[in-house]
Design an enzyme around this catalytic site. Structure first.
Site, short mmCIF file in Angstrom:
data_model
loop_
_atom_site.label_atom_id
_atom_site.label_comp_id
_atom_site.label_asym_id
_atom_site.label_seq_id
_atom_site.Cartn_x
_atom_site.Cartn_y
_atom_site.Cartn_z
N LYS A 52 1.40 -14.23 -39.01
CA LYS A 52 1.08 -13.76 -37.80
C LYS A 52 -0.19 -12.78 -37.91
O LYS A 52 -1.16 -13.24 -37.03
CB LYS A 52 2.12 -12.73 -37.22
N GLN A 96 9.63 -7.16 -35.93
CA GLN A 96 10.03 -8.28 -36.71
C GLN A 96 11.39 -8.02 -36.93
O GLN A 96 11.97 -6.81 -37.48
CB GLN A 96 9.33 -8.29 -38.12
N ASP A 119 7.01 -10.84 -27.41
CA ASP A 119 8.20 -11.93 -28.00
C ASP A 119 8.91 -12.28 -26.98
O ASP A 119 9.93 -13.23 -27.23
CB ASP A 119 8.79 -11.01 -28.98
#
Ligand code: NAD
Length: 281
Positions: A52, A96, A119
């Site tokens: 990422k 994460q 997200d």
């Protein structure tokens, strides 16, 4: 049978994002910023975070990775996110997953400013998705929708079987498909007869984490199969949830693993971060 090439589609999307980013810098002096929090030393999580950060650099974003030890307290993570919420250089905040067991994941995701929730995991954005309003949508299912668009696969009235019902994959996938007027069946570990559902479907979207769960006798001729699963098997290679070799012979379209949905997920993360930065303009 046609392969849906997520790798090249993701590269095309990233090139477009890089151009838009350059334009945003020139016209508004805004550089999209993504902050990633990673807790602990899980190798897979580290790999994903590394990918990422690299992608952010490729398209010209500002990015920071906040590494925290496994022993960090929940309050310390919450405080870090609160600072990121008010940091004007940061447009997107990503935690994460999975987090260590002593951390309440819902609480962590719930403190992220929904306008920076790239997200799409915050309940505010999930609620907007379900009601069909514009929102940040989870990157993996959003990437699958981009694939349908790119390959001119119409969804209206199609029978779609979603296999797997997690909050980050199956449920948002089902909402997006329903919003696109597909007839959606959601299946999961407690589904009594999985084959009865998959074998009737025009489109199967599977994300469960079980290698070769979807076999050729579970798929009708001409079906479209999207494989979200990522499983590392004994020889170290990556495979999806579909028995690709045998299932692909029956499909009109199928995604490979690797090179299918995986690269699209990161492209959508960049797209969501750019969307957030544009909203700051
Ligand atoms: P999860 O463990 O949170 O959820 C798995 C889901 O699959 C659950 O709803 C469960 O009920 C269902 N399931 C499990 N075994 C099943 C079976 N035998 N039959 C039917 N349903 C079954 O997992 P997740 O986070 O949703 O991830 C699922 C898979 O997708 C994993 O392989 C993960 O690595 C992969 N994934 C890929 C990407 C990507 O970018 N391509 C992103 C996220 C997750």
């Amino acid at each position: 049978m046609q392969i849906i090439d997520g790798k090249s589609l993701s590269q095309k999307i990233k090139r477009d994002i890089a151009k838009e980013t350059q334009n945003l810098k020139e016209t508004s002096n805004i550089v999209p910023g993504l902050a990633v929090i990673i807790v602990g030393d899980d190798p897979a999580s580290r790999t994903y975070v590394g990918m990422k950060a690299k992608s952010c650099k490729e398209v010209g974003f500002y990015s920071i990775v906040h590494e925290m030890p496994e022993t960090i307290t929940q309050d310390e993570i919450l405080e870090t996110i609160k600072m990121m919420n008010t940091n004007p250089r940061i447009d997107g905040i990503l935690v994460q997953l999975p987090l260590p067991k002593h951390i309440d994941t819902d609480k962590i995701l719930g403190i992220i400013d929904p306008t920076k929730d790239v997200d799409g995991f915050h309940a505010y954005n999930v609620g907007k998705l379900v009601t069909g309003l514009d929102s940040f949508v989870a990157c993996t299912p959003l990437g699958v929708m981009e694939m349908f668009k790119e390959y001119n696969i119409s969804l209206e009235g199609k029978d779609v079987c979603v296999v797997g019902a997690s909050n980050i994959v199956g449920k948002p996938m089902a909402s997006l498909l329903l919003n696109a007027n597909a007839t959606v069946t959601i299946t999961h570990i407690f589904t009594k007869d999985l084959k009865a559902h998959t074998s009737k479907a025009d489109i199967i979207v599977v994300g469960v984490g079980v290698p070769k769960l979807i076999k050729e006798d579970m798929v009708k001729d001409g079906a479209i199969v999207i494989d979200i699963g990522i499983n590392r098997i004994e020889d170290g290679s990556l495979v999806g949830d579909v028995d690709f070799e045998n299932v692909s012979k029956k499909c009109s379209f199928i995604t490979p693993v690797p090179g299918g949905v995986g690269p699209m997920t990161i492209a959508m993360l960049l797209k969501n971060t750019l969307k957030s930065a544009i909203a700051r303009d």
